[in-house]
Write a protein that holds these residues in place. Structure first.
Motif, short mmCIF file in Angstrom:
data_model
loop_
_atom_site.label_atom_id
_atom_site.label_comp_id
_atom_site.label_asym_id
_atom_site.label_seq_id
_atom_site.Cartn_x
_atom_site.Cartn_y
_atom_site.Cartn_z
N SER A 30 8.78 14.73 34.59
CA SER A 30 7.70 13.72 34.41
C SER A 30 6.89 14.29 33.06
CB SER A 30 6.60 13.81 35.34
OG SER A 30 6.33 15.42 35.42
N VAL A 31 7.83 14.69 32.21
CA VAL A 31 7.37 15.19 30.85
C VAL A 31 6.63 14.22 29.95
CG1 VAL A 31 8.13 16.34 28.50
CG2 VAL A 31 9.24 17.14 30.50
N SER A 32 5.60 14.58 29.35
CA SER A 32 4.68 13.59 28.81
C SER A 32 3.69 13.04 29.47
CB SER A 32 5.16 12.89 27.61
OG SER A 32 6.13 13.64 26.67
N LYS A 33 3.82 12.99 30.77
CA LYS A 33 3.06 12.18 31.63
C LYS A 33 1.80 12.43 31.78
CE LYS A 33 5.35 10.16 35.39
NZ LYS A 33 5.25 8.43 34.98
N MET A 34 0.63 11.56 31.74
CA MET A 34 -0.67 12.25 31.87
C MET A 34 -1.06 12.06 33.60
SD MET A 34 -3.01 13.18 30.15
CE MET A 34 -3.21 12.72 28.34
N VAL A 35 -1.44 12.99 33.96
CA VAL A 35 -1.70 12.91 35.49
C VAL A 35 -3.18 13.23 35.45
CG1 VAL A 35 -1.32 14.07 37.61
CG2 VAL A 35 0.48 14.23 35.68
N SER A 36 -3.70 12.28 36.38
CA SER A 36 -5.27 12.13 36.65
C SER A 36 -5.32 13.14 38.11
CB SER A 36 -5.67 10.85 36.78
OG SER A 36 -6.15 10.66 38.17
N VAL A 37 -6.14 14.03 37.92
CA VAL A 37 -6.55 15.02 39.23
C VAL A 37 -7.96 14.88 39.67
CG1 VAL A 37 -6.51 17.34 39.87
CG2 VAL A 37 -5.02 16.60 37.94
N PHE A 38 -8.06 14.53 40.95
CA PHE A 38 -9.55 14.25 41.29
C PHE A 38 -9.91 15.58 42.17
CE2 PHE A 38 -7.84 9.98 41.21
CZ PHE A 38 -8.83 9.35 40.52
N LEU A 39 -11.37 15.84 41.82
CA LEU A 39 -12.04 16.94 42.84
C LEU A 39 -12.84 15.97 43.79
CD1 LEU A 39 -12.75 19.92 43.44
CD2 LEU A 39 -14.73 19.40 41.70
N SER A 65 -15.39 14.56 40.92
CA SER A 65 -14.98 14.51 39.45
C SER A 65 -13.56 14.09 39.13
CB SER A 65 -15.06 15.93 38.85
OG SER A 65 -14.84 16.24 37.48
N GLU A 66 -13.19 13.62 38.07
CA GLU A 66 -11.67 13.50 37.75
C GLU A 66 -11.49 14.06 36.36
OE1 GLU A 66 -10.96 9.19 36.94
OE2 GLU A 66 -8.75 9.37 37.19
N LYS A 67 -10.10 14.55 36.27
CA LYS A 67 -9.71 15.25 34.94
C LYS A 67 -8.60 14.82 34.89
CE LYS A 67 -13.13 18.24 34.04
NZ LYS A 67 -13.91 18.67 32.98
N PHE A 68 -7.93 14.69 33.49
CA PHE A 68 -6.71 14.36 33.20
C PHE A 68 -5.78 15.88 32.63
CE2 PHE A 68 -9.08 10.48 33.06
CZ PHE A 68 -8.13 9.68 33.90
N VAL A 69 -4.53 15.67 32.79
CA VAL A 69 -3.85 17.00 32.29
C VAL A 69 -2.37 16.14 31.95
CG1 VAL A 69 -3.12 17.45 34.51
CG2 VAL A 69 -2.91 19.13 32.55
N LYS A 70 -1.83 16.85 30.87
CA LYS A 70 -0.38 16.26 30.49
C LYS A 70 0.63 17.09 31.05
CE LYS A 70 1.42 14.08 26.09
NZ LYS A 70 1.08 13.84 25.06
N ILE A 71 1.53 16.78 31.48
CA ILE A 71 2.79 17.86 31.60
C ILE A 71 3.63 17.83 30.64
CG2 ILE A 71 4.74 17.91 33.17
CD1 ILE A 71 2.24 17.86 34.90
N LYS A 72 3.70 18.94 30.06
CA LYS A 72 4.31 19.38 28.72
C LYS A 72 5.85 19.61 29.07
CE LYS A 72 0.27 20.41 26.17
NZ LYS A 72 -0.64 21.44 25.66
N LYS A 82 4.22 5.79 42.73
CA LYS A 82 5.44 5.06 43.48
C LYS A 82 6.79 5.81 43.75
CE LYS A 82 7.47 0.37 42.87
NZ LYS A 82 8.00 -0.26 41.77
N ASP A 83 7.18 6.48 42.34
CA ASP A 83 8.71 6.86 42.63
C ASP A 83 8.48 8.54 43.27
OD1 ASP A 83 9.59 4.32 42.08
OD2 ASP A 83 9.49 4.97 39.77
N GLU A 84 7.31 8.90 43.63
CA GLU A 84 7.35 10.30 43.82
C GLU A 84 8.27 10.48 44.94
OE1 GLU A 84 3.28 11.40 43.41
OE2 GLU A 84 3.80 13.50 43.70
#
Lengths: 731, 249
Positions: free
Chosen positions: A225-234, A242-249, A279-281
């Motif tokens: 999932s490199v370069s994928k922007m993932v949204s994380v919810f609290l 709250s919602e934050k985004f993080v990029k898988i490097k 979907k494909d996880e």
């Protein structure tokens, strides 16, 4: 066989040097035979003086030892993307077992614990792997002990076959650093098959404070999932806050996302951090992690109403102000309706007493309400007092009434809601107020402990100065605890008159003090050179009890974690302190469990492990909440009780951990100076260990310097020397 | 009508004599040498004023405190007054005063001479440097709770304005010693006919009123501490100060 000398050898070499010089001088005079003879005598004497010992050793060739540690936890049985344990069997058969011709192989299987496997065939017979945890650290620790008990450990090595999904308590890297033999790790599984996102860790303090920012650090891992922007919810109670985004490097490398949350409520709150499943996880169960936050009040807010300006207020306020966690809001009736002010109103600093606002609304924003020698009669109707009852009973607030001539019955509280929550029975408006000085006798109670030892505490209480004036209560109510009483006066039942009384009322706590002269303790103790320390300490103790601070709890029960995976062991620890807050070693501890089905179980196998700690454990087989309640006592003395809730979650980490944790296995190998191999590429597999080793099996030492042979030789050489000199005419 | 007046008289009398256990007493230090009581009847005037204008439960009785026993510890507020140099306190007396402040006592000093660095002032500074060897008298800031304890105090006065501020020593998280150089209690002194004995200079009767208010505030501070600085009160006081300034303009 070998000859051993001691350190005289150095002296011997020096003597040889000087002998050579001597020989050279005599050789010049053609007296060589004599020189040789004397040199021999000299050498023989030196040899004898050196005390030579003959050492005899027997050696044997032995095979080096290889300890093979195989992961048999549940995660090795996962069939996606391939069945890891089948690969393990293949490695054992085709690679490892073939080492037995050169090495002495010892097999071990591990999951939560480690077990010796006599023969490799036993692995092939394993059908279903049930190990609920993967504790690589513990397994290595057990091997380390095995190696320490073995004299040949320096010539051993360890082969670890695992997917590296360690979820045990012992740090495997730390053990690997100290094990003393190389660990060759073989990683089984795939780090790069399928797409997955995972909440790998959530770091947050167990305790947060209301209106104070708390940091929640969430670690996210991604695979393919490199370069994928993932949204994380609290989420709080399933509601997104709250919602934050993080990029898988990088694949398998943790990325961090930080939530700055400001709690507004208090109490224990359940939070979730979650990544919406894609979907494909391949594994959607590792997308959520839950945690509890115990949100405490940032400050204890105290509303203090005093009926008139007086020393009790000034001294008590001074005590409360020394605690930075207390916020005191005071109203003092500085002027009554009858007082005539000869100056314009705008020169006064008095503010109107907002009674209605305070007692209908504002009271609920406070934690403690203090009424000191305060009669409500002139200011508001008794109906407003019902909010105080609600404040205590329903909202868990604390209420303190401090005595005086306008307090309790004389303050008009008989028949009001206040009377109901007081721990003492009070009279009507004509209630007696007893003038004069008196001393109080304390009850043995943790709140009354103001010194470190029982003896010291008794001395301090005995030396406390007299108080002046007290309210004559009818009696203490049933269930109330009379902390201090005066023995010279009796209540309606003939018991000593209660002066300081406490009780729990609904969710809250109430303190009734039948005098407003405790400031005399401060001044009186100071007159004895003891300052105001004990006065302050006692009031602090009373306020700590009112807010139910954990500091005053004598029984504390806790579990080693708050959340458990199904099948994990829940460890329950109970700390018991005596009245002087010292560890209680001889308490009887009764621990009860209410399991998720509501069934109550008692523990019979509670172990005392020292320092006032008592322990028991249970496996969390059922999903849901486990409520542990502990009650402790010694004879008729109760130390109190406490309760803790732990929760067992439906998914075990063994079910979630699909991928190979290659990094951990690499680190283990590196820390022990071994090497890491991936199961897919074992062509270069080599354990760099000498197959055989020469081992000394026995050793004998024989002293030879006192042998008669040397004595005979020396005598013989001296005789020859004498003879040669005689025939040469040198004598 | 006569009966009614008599009844009121009785009630008043009763409240005056039935002192409660926490009655506030005017306690004054009686030291050796000098003049410990330059305004002998002022306390009675102060009592009448405080009782009639505030809710302080006061006793109409002055306690004359000496330092040769522990009686001082019954009175957490102590007045020291004088107009000339007095004898040095003994070591035992100094120890008693140290303990008094350790226990939470507050003391008000009134220099009736109004002369700084001379006589009474010199003796006070000499003795208090023995009680508090690490602290000196400092000017009490204008925003201290003393100046808001009951009245707004724009000016520090007495019968004179020798030093237009109060001095003090902070100890145990409170202004343990409050020192006026302006003969504050002198403004209360009256002759037997009820006329004020001392004139107030330079502002006359206005100055006397300010002195009365300051006296009340000092007593209030001794009984209530710094509570007027709590947010709920200080906001209100701030508004009042602004109103006062507007009126002055």
């Amino acid at each position: 066989m070998k000859l051993e000398f001691n350190l005289w050898i150095i002296i011997f070499l020096i003597l040889i040097y000087f002998s050579l010089i001597y020989i050279r001088k005599f050789a010049e005079r053609n007296k060589l035979p004599l020189i040789i003879l004397r040199t021999l005598i000299f050498l023989l004497l030196v040899f004898v003086f050196l005390h030579p010992v003959l050492v005899k050793e027997e050696r044997k060739i032995k095979k080096s030892k290889v300890l093979v540690l195989v992961d048999v936890s549940k995660s090795m049985d996962i069939k996606y993307p391939f069945h890891k344990f089948s690969v393990v069997k293949d490695i054992l058969m085709n690679k490892i077992d073939k080492l037995k011709k050169d090495y002495n192989l010892m097999y071990f299987a591990f999951a939560g614990s480690t077990q010796r496997i006599v023969d490799v065939e036993q692995f092939f017979k394993m059908q279903k792997l049930e190990g609920k945890t993967t504790d690589i650290g513990n397994a290595l620790k057990e091997l380390k002990e095995e190696l320490l008990n073995n004299e040949d450990s320096a010539e051993s090595s360890v082969i670890l076959i695992s997917d590296g999904n360690h979820n045990g308590m012992v740090d495997p890297i730390e053990v690997a650093k100290s094990i003393g033999v190389p660990i060759y790790t073989i990683g089984v599984g795939s780090a790069k098959v399928g797409f997955d996102l995972e909440i790998s860790d959530v770091s947050v303090s167990d305790i947060a404070f209301r209106n104070t920012e708390t940091n929640i650090i969430v670690k996210v891992k991604g695979y393919n999932s490199v370069s994928k922007m993932v949204s994380v919810f609290l989420k709080k109670d399933k509601e997104i806050i709250s919602e934050k985004f993080v990029k898988i490097k990088e694949d398998g490398k943790e990325a961090e996302v930080r939530f700055n949350y400001v709690p507004v409520e208090t109490g224990k709150v359940r939070f979730q951090v979650t990544i919406p499943p894609m979907k494909d996880e391949i594994n959607k169960e590792n997308n959520t992690k839950e945690f509890d936050l115990n949100i405490l009040k940032e400050k204890v807010r105290i509303l203090y109403l005093s009926g008139s300006p007086n020393f009790e207020y000034r001294f008590l306020r001074q005590v409360l102000k020394t605690n930075p966690n207390y916020e005191v809001v005071s109203f003092i009736i500085l002027r009554s309706g009858e007082d005539i002010i000869p100056f314009p109103e705008n020169e006064l600093t008095l503010i109107p007493f907002p009674a209605t606002e305070l007692f209908t609304k504002e009271i609920f924003s406070f934690d403690i309400l203090v009424l000191e020698n305060f009669s409500y009669i002139k200011y508001f109707s008794p109906q407003l007092l019902s909010s105080v009852k609600d404040f205590v009973e329903k909202f868990g607030g604390a209420f303190v009434m401090i005595g005086g001539e306008e307090s309790y019955g004389r303050g008009g509280y008989k028949g009001t809601a206040i009377e109901e929550i007081l721990p003492v029975e009070i009279g009507g408006i004509d209630e007696e107020y007893i003038q004069g000085f008196f001393k109080v006798k304390p009850l043995e109670h943790p709140v009354n402990v103001i010194a470190d030892t029982k003896e010291e505490n008794e001395v301090i209480w005995n030396n406390l100065p007299e108080l002046e004036g007290c309210n004559k209560f009818i009696r203490a109510k049933k269930g109330a605890v009379v902390l201090a009483s005066r023995e010279d006066l009796k209540d309606a039942d003939g018991h000593s008159l209660p002066v300081i009384t406490i009780w729990q009322r609904g969710k809250g706590r109430v303190l009734a003090v039948g005098t407003n002269s405790t400031w005399r303790w401060s001044m009186g103790l100071a007159s004895m050179g003891k300052g105001s320390f004990y006065y302050s300490k006692y009031w602090h103790q009373l306020f700590k009890w009112l807010i139910n601070t954990p500091e005053l709890k004598q029984v504390n029960v806790l579990t080693d974690k708050k959340l458990y995976n199904k099948g994990e062991t829940i460890r329950v620890l109970v700390t018991v302190l005596n009245d002087y807050y010292q560890y209680e070693d001889n308490a009887i501890v009764d621990i009860k469990l209410k399991d998720p089905s509501g069934k109550i179980l008692s523990f019979n196998d509670i172990q005392y492990i020292g320092n006032g700690l008592y322990e028991c454990s249970i496996i969390g087989e059922d999903i849901g909440k486990y409520t542990f309640s502990a009650n402790s006592y010694k004879g008729s003395k109760s130390f109190g009780k406490d309760e803790v809730i732990a929760e067992v979650l439906p998914v075990s980490s063994e079910d979630k951990d699909v991928f190979l944790n290659e990094k951990l296995l690499q680190d283990i190998a590196e820390s022990s100076k071994g090497e890491y191999f991936n199961s897919k590429n074992l062509s270069s597999f080599n354990i760099k260990l000498k197959p055989v080793v020469e081992v000394i099996t026995s050793q004998g030492k024989y002293v030879i310097w006192d042998s008669p042979v040397f004595f005979i030789l020396i005598v013989l050489f001296l005789t020859v020397d004498w003879y040669l000199r005689r025939i040469s005419g040198l004598l | 009508m006569r009966v009614k007046i008599l009844f009121i008289f009785f009630l008043l009398n009763f409240t005056l004599v039935a002192y409660s256990s926490n009655t506030f007493y005017f306690a004054q230090l009686k030291y050796n040498g000098g003049n410990w009581d330059p305004n002998p009847d002022s306390w009675s005037e102060i009592y009448d004023f405080i009782v009639s204008t505030t809710n302080v439960h006061c006793a109409k009785e002055r306690k004359e405190i000496t330092l040769n026993n522990n009686e001082i510890f019954n009175y957490p507020f102590l007045v020291i007054s004088g107009d000339s140099e007095f004898n040095k306190f003994s070591d035992k007396e100094i120890e008693i005063l140290k303990r008094y402040f350790d226990g939470g006592g507050i003391c008000f000093i009134d220099d009736a001479s109004g002369i700084k660095d001379f006589g009474f002032d010199r003796a006070i500074k000499r003795e208090f440097s023995r009680i508090f060897p690490n602290s000196n008298f400092e000017r009490i800031k204008d925003n201290h709770a003393i100046f808001y304890a009951f009245y707004l105090i724009p000016q520090v006065v007495g019968t004179r304005v020798s030093v237009p501020y109060l001095e003090g020593i902070e100890y145990n998280n409170q202004m343990a010693v409050i020192y006026s150089h302006n003969d504050l209690f002198g403004i209360w002194a009256k002759d037997k006919l009820g006329n004020f004995l001392k004139d107030c200079s330079p502002y006359g009767e206005k100055q006397r009123f300010e002195g009365m208010k300051l006296t009340v505030n000092i007593f209030m501070y001794a009984l209530t501490g710094t509570y007027k600085l709590d947010a709920i009160h200080s906001q209100y006081i701030q508004r009042k100060i602004e109103e006062m300034r507007m009126l002055e303009k």
